[in-house]
Scaffold this motif. Structure first.
Motif, short mmCIF file in Angstrom:
data_model
loop_
_atom_site.label_atom_id
_atom_site.label_comp_id
_atom_site.label_asym_id
_atom_site.label_seq_id
_atom_site.Cartn_x
_atom_site.Cartn_y
_atom_site.Cartn_z
N ASN A 76 0.90 -1.05 0.03
CA ASN A 76 0.01 -0.03 0.12
C ASN A 76 0.83 1.24 0.00
O ASN A 76 1.19 1.64 0.85
N THR A 96 2.89 -4.50 -8.31
CA THR A 96 2.13 -3.81 -7.14
C THR A 96 0.89 -3.26 -7.75
O THR A 96 1.02 -2.57 -8.69
N GLU A 97 -0.31 -3.18 -6.90
CA GLU A 97 -1.32 -2.23 -6.95
C GLU A 97 -0.87 -1.04 -6.31
O GLU A 97 0.28 -0.70 -5.81
N THR A 98 -1.79 0.01 -6.28
CA THR A 98 -1.43 1.30 -5.79
C THR A 98 -2.09 1.85 -4.50
O THR A 98 -1.62 2.94 -4.09
N PHE A 103 1.44 8.68 -3.85
CA PHE A 103 1.61 7.51 -4.66
C PHE A 103 2.93 7.94 -5.20
O PHE A 103 4.03 7.08 -5.31
N LEU A 125 6.53 5.91 -5.49
CA LEU A 125 7.09 5.62 -6.81
C LEU A 125 8.62 5.98 -7.12
O LEU A 125 9.29 5.38 -7.55
N ILE A 181 3.32 -1.54 -12.36
CA ILE A 181 1.91 -0.89 -11.89
C ILE A 181 0.63 -1.76 -12.42
O ILE A 181 0.56 -1.55 -13.59
N ALA A 226 -3.55 -1.15 -12.33
CA ALA A 226 -4.64 -0.01 -11.87
C ALA A 226 -5.89 -0.83 -11.44
O ALA A 226 -6.18 -2.02 -11.99
N HIS A 274 -8.47 1.88 -5.68
CA HIS A 274 -7.41 2.38 -5.57
C HIS A 274 -6.70 3.82 -6.30
O HIS A 274 -7.65 4.18 -7.04
N THR A 275 -5.63 4.08 -5.90
CA THR A 275 -5.15 5.41 -6.05
C THR A 275 -5.09 5.45 -7.65
O THR A 275 -5.50 6.66 -8.21
N MET A 276 -4.62 4.61 -8.42
CA MET A 276 -4.47 4.54 -10.05
C MET A 276 -5.57 3.60 -10.22
O MET A 276 -5.89 2.52 -10.19
N MET A 327 0.71 9.00 -14.87
CA MET A 327 1.76 8.40 -14.35
C MET A 327 2.79 8.03 -15.32
O MET A 327 3.99 8.41 -15.06
#
Length: 291
Positions: free
Chosen positions: A76, A109-111, A133, A137, A153, A155, A160-162, A171
């Motif tokens: 996270n 990872t997820e964001t 984020f 990153l 990354i 999404a 999630h953020t992205m 991004m």
């Protein structure tokens, strides 16, 4: 012809890498996304990993014809507590450091969300958390450059953020470095209320045209930054919301048309099955590999 593999922990938990490799070999050899401590709970904690230990994991898998196509380190990176967030990033950096030992340069990872437990929070969509984020990153990409590895990354719509193609584009434009890659999970990125038609409505089963437009818009942005496909399926329930955690080929996504679009664009990356049924995964993988 797609190279089809698996998310390793969908097969369950194992006592060793050899046991995991033996299980996959008995079904259908292939590549995996490996989140080590998820699939082998008795594995050393990440703080204790070193090159010798991880190389041993890799070699035990290779004996069974199984190799790592993506290192799963789902953190996270926007955790609301900075100390926790920094530790999450350090965990990710450890996988980047040991990528060569894993035999795979990509760490995925997820964001993240503003919920400390990782669940949905309405606040996550606030643009200011994109900046948080990006701060994480920055550190991850510095480590990737140092260790000659890559950050991948993924999404996830709404949660999630992205969460949108537009945010992913921002991004990728902000970070033109080759060290930044993407994982494309069409079902995760697909809007929570389904794909919109030209007139703005969402159907229970989207038209071929609407689905193709969604896929094309994403691939136009992702381009040669794409490192892997996550492959599962979804349906739209009677309330109009996405249920996106069922095995590929059992829902409404047109995976064969998706494969044809990748082929048209000369995109050749691994497809990693998620949420699969171990009893039918060989048939699913064989079908997709023949697309």
């Amino acid at each position: 012809m797609p190279e089809v593999g698996y998310r390793a922990h969908d097969f369950g938990s194992f006592g060793s890498a050899s046991a995991l490799g033996e299980r996959i070999e008995s079904i259908r050899k292939g590549c995996i996304q490996l989140a080590l401590n998820k699939v082998i709970p008795s594995a050393k904690p990440w703080e204790e990993w070193d090159e010798e230990y991880i190389s041993g994991i890799r070699d035990d898998l290779l004996k069974h014809g199984v190799w790592v196509a993506m290192i799963g380190c789902y953190i996270n990176p926007v955790h609301p507590v900075k100390e926790v967030r920094d530790m999450e990033v350090k965990r990710f950096e450890k996988s980047l450091n040991l990528a060569k030992a894993f035999g795979c340069p990509y760490v995925g990872t997820e964001t993240g969300t503003q919920n400390p437990d990782g669940g949905y929070s309405v606040y996550t969509a606030d643009p200011k958390f994109m900046d948080v984020f990006f701060e994480s990153l920055d550190k991850m990409l510095d480590a990737a450059e140092k260790y000659d590895s890559y950050v991948a990354i993924e999404a996830v719509a709404r949660s999630h953020t992205m969460s949108t193609i537009e945010r992913m584009q921002k991004m990728l434009e902000k970070y033109p470095t080759k060290r930044l890659k993407v994982i494309f999970d069409p079902v995760n990125l697909l809007p929570y209320t389904g794909i919109k038609e030209k007139d703005g409505v969402s159907l229970k089963i989207p038209s071929e045209e609407a689905e193709h437009r969604f896929v094309s818009d994403a691939l136009d942005v992702y381009g040669d930054r794409l490192a892997a496909i996550h492959c599962k399926d979804y349906v739209i329930d009677d309330d109009g919301f996405k249920l996106g955690d069922i095995p590929a080929l059992t829902g409404i996504f047109r995976w064969k048309a998706f494969a044809e679009e990748l082929r048209r664009r000369n995109i050749d990356v691994p497809w990693l099955l998620e949420n699969h049924n171990p009893l039918t995964v060989k048939e699913t993988a064989d079908t997709i590999a023949a697309f």
